[in-house]
Write a protein that holds these residues in place. Sequence first.
Motif, PDB file in Angstrom:
ATOM      1  N   ALA A  36      37.114  34.268  45.836  1.00  0.00           N
ATOM      2  CA  ALA A  36      38.191  35.153  46.306  1.00  0.00           C
ATOM      3  C   ALA A  36      38.545  36.171  45.228  1.00  0.00           C
ATOM      4  CB  ALA A  36      39.416  34.318  46.676  1.00  0.00           C
ATOM      5  N   MET A  37      38.574  35.712  43.968  1.00  0.00           N
ATOM      6  CA  MET A  37      38.912  36.637  42.879  1.00  0.00           C
ATOM      7  C   MET A  37      37.860  37.733  42.767  1.00  0.00           C
ATOM      8  SD  MET A  37      40.765  34.515  39.847  1.00  0.00           S
ATOM      9  CE  MET A  37      39.459  33.394  39.428  1.00  0.00           C
ATOM     10  N   GLY A  55      40.038  28.735  56.417  1.00  0.00           N
ATOM     11  CA  GLY A  55      40.601  29.344  55.211  1.00  0.00           C
ATOM     12  C   GLY A  55      41.950  28.727  54.857  1.00  0.00           C
ATOM     13  N   ILE A  56      42.258  28.756  53.583  1.00  0.00           N
ATOM     14  CA  ILE A  56      43.542  28.211  53.125  1.00  0.00           C
ATOM     15  C   ILE A  56      44.350  29.379  52.575  1.00  0.00           C
ATOM     16  CG2 ILE A  56      44.644  26.618  51.488  1.00  0.00           C
ATOM     17  CD1 ILE A  56      42.004  24.974  51.664  1.00  0.00           C
ATOM     18  N   ASP A  57      45.462  29.660  53.226  1.00  0.00           N
ATOM     19  CA  ASP A  57      46.245  30.843  52.867  1.00  0.00           C
ATOM     20  C   ASP A  57      47.176  30.528  51.686  1.00  0.00           C
ATOM     21  OD1 ASP A  57      47.565  33.187  52.703  1.00  0.00           O
ATOM     22  OD2 ASP A  57      48.169  33.275  54.817  1.00  0.00           O
ATOM     23  N   LEU A  58      46.837  31.099  50.531  1.00  0.00           N
ATOM     24  CA  LEU A  58      47.665  30.898  49.338  1.00  0.00           C
ATOM     25  C   LEU A  58      48.374  32.195  48.937  1.00  0.00           C
ATOM     26  CD1 LEU A  58      45.301  28.689  47.123  1.00  0.00           C
ATOM     27  CD2 LEU A  58      47.107  27.935  48.644  1.00  0.00           C
ATOM     28  N   THR A  59      48.544  33.076  49.924  1.00  0.00           N
ATOM     29  CA  THR A  59      49.130  34.394  49.640  1.00  0.00           C
ATOM     30  C   THR A  59      50.460  34.277  48.894  1.00  0.00           C
ATOM     31  OG1 THR A  59      48.097  35.149  51.656  1.00  0.00           O
ATOM     32  CG2 THR A  59      49.761  36.607  50.727  1.00  0.00           C
ATOM     33  N   GLU A  60      51.239  33.270  49.278  1.00  0.00           N
ATOM     34  CA  GLU A  60      52.544  33.089  48.656  1.00  0.00           C
ATOM     35  C   GLU A  60      52.434  32.897  47.136  1.00  0.00           C
ATOM     36  OE1 GLU A  60      56.290  30.203  49.516  1.00  0.00           O
ATOM     37  OE2 GLU A  60      54.888  30.563  51.167  1.00  0.00           O
ATOM     38  N   PHE A  61      51.307  32.324  46.716  1.00  0.00           N
ATOM     39  CA  PHE A  61      51.129  32.041  45.285  1.00  0.00           C
ATOM     40  C   PHE A  61      50.253  33.080  44.587  1.00  0.00           C
ATOM     41  CE2 PHE A  61      51.408  28.101  47.732  1.00  0.00           C
ATOM     42  CZ  PHE A  61      52.586  27.590  47.213  1.00  0.00           C
ATOM     43  N   THR A  62      49.726  34.040  45.354  1.00  0.00           N
ATOM     44  CA  THR A  62      48.775  34.994  44.746  1.00  0.00           C
ATOM     45  C   THR A  62      49.191  36.452  44.922  1.00  0.00           C
ATOM     46  OG1 THR A  62      47.498  35.053  46.788  1.00  0.00           O
ATOM     47  CG2 THR A  62      46.793  33.463  45.127  1.00  0.00           C
ATOM     48  N   SER A  63      50.261  36.698  45.678  1.00  0.00           N
ATOM     49  CA  SER A  63      50.570  38.068  46.084  1.00  0.00           C
ATOM     50  C   SER A  63      50.820  39.024  44.912  1.00  0.00           C
ATOM     51  CB  SER A  63      51.763  38.073  47.034  1.00  0.00           C
ATOM     52  OG  SER A  63      52.841  37.418  46.412  1.00  0.00           O
ATOM     53  N   HIS A  64      51.244  38.514  43.777  1.00  0.00           N
ATOM     54  CA  HIS A  64      51.485  39.413  42.634  1.00  0.00           C
ATOM     55  C   HIS A  64      50.348  39.368  41.631  1.00  0.00           C
ATOM     56  CE1 HIS A  64      55.460  40.378  44.007  1.00  0.00           C
ATOM     57  NE2 HIS A  64      55.752  39.093  44.119  1.00  0.00           N
ATOM     58  N   ASN A  65      49.241  38.783  42.031  1.00  0.00           N
ATOM     59  CA  ASN A  65      48.123  38.647  41.103  1.00  0.00           C
ATOM     60  C   ASN A  65      47.075  39.710  41.400  1.00  0.00           C
ATOM     61  OD1 ASN A  65      45.569  37.642  39.987  1.00  0.00           O
ATOM     62  ND2 ASN A  65      46.780  35.808  39.497  1.00  0.00           N
ATOM     63  N   GLN A  66      46.658  40.423  40.364  1.00  0.00           N
ATOM     64  CA  GLN A  66      45.726  41.543  40.578  1.00  0.00           C
ATOM     65  C   GLN A  66      44.373  41.091  41.124  1.00  0.00           C
ATOM     66  OE1 GLN A  66      44.046  43.549  37.250  1.00  0.00           O
ATOM     67  NE2 GLN A  66      44.587  41.942  35.801  1.00  0.00           N
ATOM     68  N   TRP A 113      29.718  43.464  37.852  1.00  0.00           N
ATOM     69  CA  TRP A 113      31.175  43.295  37.730  1.00  0.00           C
ATOM     70  C   TRP A 113      31.524  42.419  36.529  1.00  0.00           C
ATOM     71  CZ3 TRP A 113      33.091  38.429  37.701  1.00  0.00           C
ATOM     72  CH2 TRP A 113      32.328  37.428  38.304  1.00  0.00           C
ATOM     73  N   GLY A 114      30.627  41.482  36.221  1.00  0.00           N
ATOM     74  CA  GLY A 114      30.873  40.563  35.103  1.00  0.00           C
ATOM     75  C   GLY A 114      30.967  41.297  33.775  1.00  0.00           C
ATOM     76  N   GLU A 115      30.143  42.382  33.649  1.00  0.00           N
ATOM     77  CA  GLU A 115      30.172  43.167  32.405  1.00  0.00           C
ATOM     78  C   GLU A 115      31.381  44.099  32.377  1.00  0.00           C
ATOM     79  OE1 GLU A 115      26.002  44.569  31.086  1.00  0.00           O
ATOM     80  OE2 GLU A 115      25.880  44.223  33.254  1.00  0.00           O
ATOM     81  N   LEU A 116      31.737  44.594  33.554  1.00  0.00           N
ATOM     82  CA  LEU A 116      32.844  45.554  33.610  1.00  0.00           C
ATOM     83  C   LEU A 116      34.204  44.874  33.649  1.00  0.00           C
ATOM     84  CD1 LEU A 116      31.212  48.048  36.110  1.00  0.00           C
ATOM     85  CD2 LEU A 116      31.573  48.396  33.672  1.00  0.00           C
ATOM     86  N   MET A 117      34.208  43.619  34.123  1.00  0.00           N
ATOM     87  CA  MET A 117      35.492  42.890  34.168  1.00  0.00           C
ATOM     88  C   MET A 117      35.339  41.580  33.399  1.00  0.00           C
ATOM     89  SD  MET A 117      36.814  43.514  38.048  1.00  0.00           S
ATOM     90  CE  MET A 117      35.339  43.822  38.956  1.00  0.00           C
ATOM     91  N   PRO A 118      35.186  41.671  32.067  1.00  0.00           N
ATOM     92  CA  PRO A 118      34.971  40.437  31.291  1.00  0.00           C
ATOM     93  C   PRO A 118      36.138  39.459  31.400  1.00  0.00           C
ATOM     94  CG  PRO A 118      35.363  42.307  29.845  1.00  0.00           C
ATOM     95  CD  PRO A 118      35.223  42.861  31.213  1.00  0.00           C
ATOM     96  N   ASP A 119      37.349  40.010  31.652  1.00  0.00           N
ATOM     97  CA  ASP A 119      38.516  39.127  31.788  1.00  0.00           C
ATOM     98  C   ASP A 119      38.366  38.234  33.018  1.00  0.00           C
ATOM     99  OD1 ASP A 119      38.668  41.441  33.323  1.00  0.00           O
ATOM    100  OD2 ASP A 119      40.852  41.360  33.464  1.00  0.00           O
ATOM    101  N   LEU A 120      37.874  38.832  34.115  1.00  0.00           N
ATOM    102  CA  LEU A 120      37.677  38.053  35.340  1.00  0.00           C
ATOM    103  C   LEU A 120      36.551  37.039  35.148  1.00  0.00           C
ATOM    104  CD1 LEU A 120      38.227  37.492  38.319  1.00  0.00           C
ATOM    105  CD2 LEU A 120      36.710  39.370  38.906  1.00  0.00           C
ATOM    106  N   LYS A 121      35.484  37.495  34.506  1.00  0.00           N
ATOM    107  CA  LYS A 121      34.338  36.613  34.244  1.00  0.00           C
ATOM    108  C   LYS A 121      34.805  35.391  33.447  1.00  0.00           C
ATOM    109  CE  LYS A 121      29.726  35.992  33.720  1.00  0.00           C
ATOM    110  NZ  LYS A 121      29.787  34.769  32.998  1.00  0.00           N
ATOM    111  N   PHE A 131      43.951  38.967  43.378  1.00  0.00           N
ATOM    112  CA  PHE A 131      44.084  38.627  44.802  1.00  0.00           C
ATOM    113  C   PHE A 131      44.768  39.786  45.534  1.00  0.00           C
ATOM    114  CE2 PHE A 131      43.688  34.611  42.652  1.00  0.00           C
ATOM    115  CZ  PHE A 131      42.843  33.900  43.475  1.00  0.00           C
ATOM    116  N   SER A 132      44.451  40.992  45.104  1.00  0.00           N
ATOM    117  CA  SER A 132      45.186  42.140  45.628  1.00  0.00           C
ATOM    118  C   SER A 132      44.892  42.426  47.097  1.00  0.00           C
ATOM    119  CB  SER A 132      44.901  43.373  44.784  1.00  0.00           C
ATOM    120  OG  SER A 132      43.523  43.579  44.717  1.00  0.00           O
ATOM    121  N   VAL A 133      43.735  41.988  47.583  1.00  0.00           N
ATOM    122  CA  VAL A 133      43.406  42.273  48.981  1.00  0.00           C
ATOM    123  C   VAL A 133      43.834  41.130  49.892  1.00  0.00           C
ATOM    124  CG1 VAL A 133      41.564  42.838  50.619  1.00  0.00           C
ATOM    125  CG2 VAL A 133      41.459  43.709  48.274  1.00  0.00           C
TER     126      VAL A 133
END
Lengths: 222, 389
Positions: free
Chosen positions: B51-52, B327-338, B232-240, B340-342
């Motif tokens: 998802a991330m 699917g398991i909706d965790l929007t309540e816990f992810t809505s302010h997380n970059q 994406w792994g090289e461009l977003m090392p923080d996510l990786k 999980f922006s979509v």
Amino acid sequence: MIKIENLTKEFRSGRGQVRALSGISLELPQGVTAAIYGKSGSGKTTLLNCIGGLERPEAGKVVCFGNDIHSLTSRDLSLFQRKHMGFVFQQGNLLSYLNVFENIAFPLVLNNASKQDKENRVKELLEKIGLKGAGKAMPQELSGGEMQRVAVARAIAHCPKLLIADEPTASLDTATGTSLVELLFDLGREGKSTVLLSTHDEDIIRLADTGVHIKDGRLVGR
Amino acid sequence: MILKELGFWIKTASLFLIRSRRSTFVLSIMILSSVAVLIFLSSMAVGINDAMVRNSVSLYSGHISGFSLPEGVKPEDLKSEGVKGVSRRLHVPGVILHKGKMEPVTLVGVEPKDELQNTALWKKTVKGEYLKQGNSVFLGEAVAEELGATAGDKVIFSPGFNQKTIELTVSGIYKTGVNYLDRSVAFSPNEAVPVKSSEWQAAVFLDDGIRPDSIIKVYNEKFSKDYGFKSWGELMPDLKQLIDLNYVSMTIVIVLVFGVVSLGIAGAFSIFIFKHLKEYGIMKAMGVTSGEMTALIIIEVAIMNLIACFLGIVIGALATYIASGIGIDLTEFTSHNQYFSVSGIIYPRLTFYSLCLPPLVSFIFGLLASIWPAAIVSHRKAADILRIA
């Protein structure tokens, strides 16, 4: 022939070092039935355990059919016991998760008997012990006397040269006990096994070819 | 002969387990439930990672970014098996002016139709609507606020001194929660971009389960020149790093859980063995060697483990399959997380890692757990066992 020379066994206990056997020497010819008797705590079980290789003595030798069994390695001793010895204990002799047939067949499988030989031998023994239709019964479905008869059948199944029975009648009534010992001696004689049995029941001593009297870990008479 | 003997011990161990069914059941339930729960949790961890990545790449950047591509290379050239879509983009740095205010931005020229198909940025529209053809601009909320602009307003984009400025109409305003997008990027149709560079940037979107590295390898083989494709792994090392951390944490959890479970199994199995201790003594008296005794106990534990693990795999996989469908909706816990922006919906996914690691660890720990009871029995003399039993 079983030759016991100067057998000594000690135990460490809360009361310090306890000498269970003191220099016992004894010779038993092949095929004899012998009753080892004496009071409780006299050393009967320890003597049988040392003869059967279940316990190592501090000193002395046990020579069974030409083999000094306590000089054997642990593995060789196990293989010797598997082939040449059979044991019957006071109670709870059977493997609870195997049925009567499987219990009697256990030493036969250990000795690599063929499936046919195994089935024939177990059927023969079930008939001899009077439990012909009980092959599929589980141990907990049997009475105390039946359990001991199955234990005798299992001990004799692979025709061992030495059959050791440690107070096999202890948990049985006199009549059942006597018939069990008769069965044990009969099967032993039939297979030309040497049978060593410990007891303090005089009626049972009389059934044996010879008696061995133990007192305080010493041989006091035959 | 060895096989025949092994068969006998396997049969004996099986009978022991079957006919001690209550104890076997309790121990198996411990293993089974741990395996099933950890398969589900591992699949959740994989689903969260998916998802991330999905949220991060589908919003804008794609799985692979291509830089400084010459006009000679067309988006169609980048399409191959496993590539879902390619977006062509032109990057022009400059400033946007509105009512006397000015904000530095990178104006990204895009093909609105391709973007609608490939990205999820349009879903983040908070005012107005997504880009249309013509001189329109799609602004980040922070930029719009700084400029005091809203949908329908006219703004000026200037690429720099002595460069041609253009007037753009704000078609809509977006808010992603990703700082650099909201604060410094504006989008316009390619046709409106004032500076026509000879180089373009590509955002490559892949089908599910396709590894970016494999596609980059294809590109590098296809084009003689290295155009600098990056995953994406090289461009977003923080996510990786976050994903790697997630895997490491999950692996530690699995090992710790089975460490504890195996202690329980070892303890319970030892009690089990002690309950039948006299029988092991009798077997020893019958001439069963220490090695055979050890093998018997290990086989008992191994059989129980295998069956419990198999059932645990079936239950865990089934639970994952059902959860992945809805699917398991965790929007309540992810809505302010970059990351999980979509969408905050997690779809647990079975992978080799999530399916195999829990039962494998369980099996290894189960075997380790059998060492203790095996040692108890095999190292004692038959007479000692019979005396204490």
